[in-house]
Design a protein around this motif. Structure first.
Motif, PDB file in Angstrom:
ATOM      1  N   SER A   1       0.874  -1.174   0.000  1.00 29.04           N
ATOM      2  CA  SER A   1       0.000   0.000   0.000  1.00 29.04           C
ATOM      3  C   SER A   1       0.908   1.220   0.000  1.00 29.04           C
ATOM      4  CB  SER A   1      -0.935  -0.002   1.218  1.00 29.04           C
ATOM      5  OG  SER A   1      -0.220   0.332   2.385  1.00 29.04           O
ATOM      6  N   PRO A   2       0.387   2.414  -0.290  1.00 28.80           N
ATOM      7  CA  PRO A   2       1.253   3.605  -0.272  1.00 28.80           C
ATOM      8  C   PRO A   2       1.889   3.803   1.103  1.00 28.80           C
ATOM      9  CG  PRO A   2      -0.835   4.096  -1.337  1.00 28.80           C
ATOM     10  CD  PRO A   2      -0.990   2.727  -0.726  1.00 28.80           C
ATOM     11  N   VAL A   3       3.191   4.088   1.118  1.00 27.50           N
ATOM     12  CA  VAL A   3       3.918   4.354   2.369  1.00 27.50           C
ATOM     13  C   VAL A   3       4.244   5.833   2.400  1.00 27.50           C
ATOM     14  CG1 VAL A   3       5.980   3.878   3.728  1.00 27.50           C
ATOM     15  CG2 VAL A   3       4.887   2.034   2.433  1.00 27.50           C
TER      16      VAL A   3
ATOM     17  N   ASN B   1       3.048   7.431   8.360  1.00 27.58           N
ATOM     18  CA  ASN B   1       2.110   8.285   9.077  1.00 27.58           C
ATOM     19  C   ASN B   1       0.764   7.589   9.230  1.00 27.58           C
ATOM     20  OD1 ASN B   1       4.040  10.333   7.498  1.00 27.58           O
ATOM     21  ND2 ASN B   1       3.336  11.209   9.416  1.00 27.58           N
ATOM     22  N   ASN B   2       0.285   7.607  10.454  1.00 27.20           N
ATOM     23  CA  ASN B   2      -0.980   6.944  10.793  1.00 27.20           C
ATOM     24  C   ASN B   2      -0.958   5.441  10.533  1.00 27.20           C
ATOM     25  OD1 ASN B   2      -2.196   9.411  11.557  1.00 27.20           O
ATOM     26  ND2 ASN B   2      -2.525   9.874   9.399  1.00 27.20           N
ATOM     27  N   LYS B   3       0.233   4.898  10.320  1.00 28.19           N
ATOM     28  CA  LYS B   3       0.428   3.451  10.127  1.00 28.19           C
ATOM     29  C   LYS B   3      -0.414   2.905   8.981  1.00 28.19           C
ATOM     30  CE  LYS B   3       3.287   3.357  13.573  1.00 28.19           C
ATOM     31  NZ  LYS B   3       3.488   4.817  13.536  1.00 28.19           N
ATOM     32  N   THR B   4      -0.544   3.683   7.925  1.00 25.03           N
ATOM     33  CA  THR B   4      -1.347   3.231   6.792  1.00 25.03           C
ATOM     34  C   THR B   4      -0.515   2.491   5.746  1.00 25.03           C
ATOM     35  OG1 THR B   4      -1.026   5.381   5.748  1.00 25.03           O
ATOM     36  CG2 THR B   4      -3.041   5.075   7.041  1.00 25.03           C
ATOM     37  N   GLY B   5       0.820   2.524   5.864  1.00 22.56           N
ATOM     38  CA  GLY B   5       1.668   1.817   4.912  1.00 22.56           C
ATOM     39  C   GLY B   5       1.807   0.353   5.294  1.00 22.56           C
ATOM     40  N   LEU B   6       1.541  -0.538   4.354  1.00 22.74           N
ATOM     41  CA  LEU B   6       1.627  -1.969   4.624  1.00 22.74           C
ATOM     42  C   LEU B   6       2.845  -2.555   3.920  1.00 22.74           C
ATOM     43  CD1 LEU B   6      -2.071  -3.176   4.302  1.00 22.74           C
ATOM     44  CD2 LEU B   6      -0.657  -3.192   6.350  1.00 22.74           C
ATOM     45  N   LEU B   7       3.610  -3.359   4.670  1.00 23.60           N
ATOM     46  CA  LEU B   7       4.793  -4.023   4.133  1.00 23.60           C
ATOM     47  C   LEU B   7       4.620  -5.532   4.244  1.00 23.60           C
ATOM     48  CD1 LEU B   7       7.571  -1.954   5.965  1.00 23.60           C
ATOM     49  CD2 LEU B   7       6.469  -1.430   3.785  1.00 23.60           C
TER      50      LEU B   7
END
Length: 221
Positions: free
Chosen positions: A15-17, A156-162
Motif C-alpha cells: 500500500s502507499p507508504v 504516518n498513521n500506520k497506513t503503509g503496509l509491508l
C-alpha cells in the motif's frame, strides 16, 4: 550483541507508504528508504512486545528499543542493495487542504466541512512510495528461531503496509543508521570507507554500503 544472526529480509510495499520527510516542490516527499527505527517499532507493535502507545505517551523516546535485542539495517530499494542506483518509485503528488480540516476525497467538495469556502487555503502535497516497490534489510538478532510478522504497518498513521519474506538469494549490501548505532545503542561507528552517506532528518543518518562481515563488526563490537 554476541553470537549474532543476520537474517536477510525482502520487503514489498503493498500500500502507499507515506512519511513527511523530505521537502519537495510544493509539499513533502517520503524518504527513499524505510527506516530501521520504524521497522523495529512496527515489529514490536505487531508482536505485542510493548505497550505502544499507552494513553499518556504520544511520541517514542527510542530508549525503550534497548529492551529488545534485535535490530534492522535500513531497508533500501532493490537496485541499491545489489549495487545499482537508488530507484524508489513514488506515486503522483496527492493534494491536501490543511486549513479547513481533512479533505477526505481530495475534491474539497464535501458540503458538511464547507471546503472551498475560504479564499486563502493552505495546500500542500504528499508523495508516498508506490505499492510494488521492493526493499531489502537484515534482521540482526541472537536468536536462531526469531520469527518476524509477515506484514508490518509503517508510516504516518500506520497506513503503509509491508509484506516481509525470508530472502535466500545472493548477498546484498546494507545501509546502517548512525543515529541508531551511536545515540540509541551507545556504540561507536567504525571507520570504514563509506561510499554512501545521507542525512535527511535528525534520526536518520545513513551510511553504506556494507557487507555482512562489516555488519557483524558494527553490531557485535
Amino acid at each position: 550483541m554476541k553470537n549474532l544472526r543476520l537474517k536477510p529480509i525482502r520487503i514489498e510495499t503493498i500500500s502507499p507508504v507515506n512519511y513527511y520527510y523530505i521537502p519537495a516542490a510544493g509539499g513533502m516527499r517520503t524518504s527513499d528508504f524505510i527506516g530501521d527505527i520504524a521497522l523495529k517499532y512496527a515489529a514490536l507493535h505487531q508482536l505485542g512486545k510493548m505497550d505502544y502507545f499507552y494513553p499518556t505517551k504520544f511520541q517514542p523516546t527510542y530508549e525503550e528499543l534497548l529492551e529488545f535485542p534485535f535490530w534492522f539495517t535500513v531497508a533500501i530499494n532493490e537496485k541499491m542493495a545489489f549495487g545499482g542506483e537508488r530507484d524508489t518509485i513514488y506515486m503522483k503528488n496527492m493534494v491536501r487542504n490543511t486549513m479547513q480540516g481533512i479533505d477526505y476525497n481530495g475534491t474539497s467538495s464535501y458540503p458538511g466541512f464547507g471546503e472551498g469556502s475560504k479564499m486563502y487555503k493552505n495546500f500542500y502535497f504528499q508523495q508516498p512510495i508506490k505499492p510494488g516497490n521492493i526493499f531489502y534489510t537484515y534482521l540482526i538478532t541472537t536468536e536462531d528461531d526469531f520469527e518476524l510478522p509477515r506484514v508490518l504497518r509503517v508510516g504516518n498513521n500506520k497506513t503503509g503496509l509491508l509484506k516481509l519474506q525470508d530472502y535466500h538469494g545472493s548477498e546484498f549490501r546494507a545501509v546502517i543508521n548512525a543515529y541508531t548505532i551511536q545515540n540509541i545503542m551507545g556504540k561507536s561507528i567504525p571507520k570504514f570507507n563509506y561510499e554512501y552517506a545521507s542525512h535527511s532528518v535528525l534520526q536518520y543518518f545513513l551510511l553504506g554500503m556494507l557487507s555482512i562481515q562489516d555488519l557483524l563488526k558494527i553490531y557485535g563490537g
